[in-house]
Design a protein around this motif. Sequence first.
Motif, mmCIF file in Angstrom:
data_model
loop_
_atom_site.group_PDB
_atom_site.id
_atom_site.type_symbol
_atom_site.label_atom_id
_atom_site.label_comp_id
_atom_site.label_asym_id
_atom_site.label_seq_id
_atom_site.Cartn_x
_atom_site.Cartn_y
_atom_site.Cartn_z
ATOM 1 N N THR A 42 1.093 -1.239 0.000
ATOM 2 C CA THR A 42 -0.149 -0.150 0.035
ATOM 3 C C THR A 42 1.047 1.467 0.111
ATOM 4 O O THR A 42 1.848 1.376 0.687
ATOM 5 N N HIS A 43 0.637 2.116 -0.925
ATOM 6 C CA HIS A 43 1.194 3.552 -0.676
ATOM 7 C C HIS A 43 2.776 3.402 -0.991
ATOM 8 O O HIS A 43 3.446 3.976 -0.379
ATOM 9 N N GLY A 103 -9.332 -0.573 0.599
ATOM 10 C CA GLY A 103 -8.385 -0.219 -0.162
ATOM 11 C C GLY A 103 -8.256 -1.659 -0.883
ATOM 12 O O GLY A 103 -8.936 -2.589 -0.735
ATOM 13 N N GLU A 104 -7.345 -1.592 -2.067
ATOM 14 C CA GLU A 104 -7.058 -2.905 -2.483
ATOM 15 C C GLU A 104 -5.612 -3.037 -2.906
ATOM 16 O O GLU A 104 -5.161 -1.912 -3.495
ATOM 17 N N THR A 105 -4.938 -4.069 -3.081
ATOM 18 C CA THR A 105 -3.753 -4.393 -3.471
ATOM 19 C C THR A 105 -3.612 -5.308 -4.523
ATOM 20 O O THR A 105 -4.575 -6.215 -4.638
ATOM 21 N N TYR A 108 -3.016 -9.010 -2.564
ATOM 22 C CA TYR A 108 -3.954 -9.222 -1.646
ATOM 23 C C TYR A 108 -5.506 -9.003 -1.774
ATOM 24 O O TYR A 108 -6.278 -9.388 -1.145
ATOM 25 N N GLY A 109 -5.847 -8.227 -2.516
ATOM 26 C CA GLY A 109 -7.021 -7.848 -3.253
ATOM 27 C C GLY A 109 -7.634 -6.822 -2.291
ATOM 28 O O GLY A 109 -6.912 -6.115 -1.529
ATOM 29 N N ARG A 110 -8.872 -6.747 -2.057
ATOM 30 C CA ARG A 110 -9.618 -5.797 -1.256
ATOM 31 C C ARG A 110 -9.158 -6.113 0.507
ATOM 32 O O ARG A 110 -8.873 -7.140 0.729
ATOM 33 N N PHE A 111 -8.907 -4.994 0.938
ATOM 34 C CA PHE A 111 -8.811 -5.024 2.315
ATOM 35 C C PHE A 111 -9.534 -3.805 3.137
ATOM 36 O O PHE A 111 -9.948 -2.949 2.466
ATOM 37 N N THR A 112 -9.718 -4.073 4.401
ATOM 38 C CA THR A 112 -10.248 -3.024 5.225
ATOM 39 C C THR A 112 -9.371 -2.961 6.414
ATOM 40 O O THR A 112 -9.084 -4.047 6.930
#
Length: 116
Positions: A42-43, A103-105, A108-112
């Motif tokens: 992420t980022h 978000g989404e990576t 790993y796909g979607r995450f909270t």
Amino acid sequence: GDWHRSVQVWIVQKYDSQREGADEEEEKVRVLLQRRSPYKDTHPNLLDVSCAGHVNAGDDVLDTTIREMEEELGGGNGMIQGMYSLEDVARSKAFIVSSDIEGETEKYGRFTCREY
């Protein structure tokens, strides 16, 4: 997406402005930021807080703060180690903020992410 504790450290340094034409009373601040690794999910490669980390179950917030500062800001090579104590951290301005981010990576796909 379970709620979990985290710490964020913003290191702010005050200094007097010595530039020509500056108001004598003018005070400046610098904030220490770090650039995230290009390999983060992420980022990647973006600027981030001075240091941050998750508080492990059963751990103390102050101990976690010192540990993260040493890990991320050079505790092993002496840059931060010994400069700040638990008392310094305890006397610092502290507050609790909660965040709930989705978000989404690619990996790993979607995450909270829910932190406080």
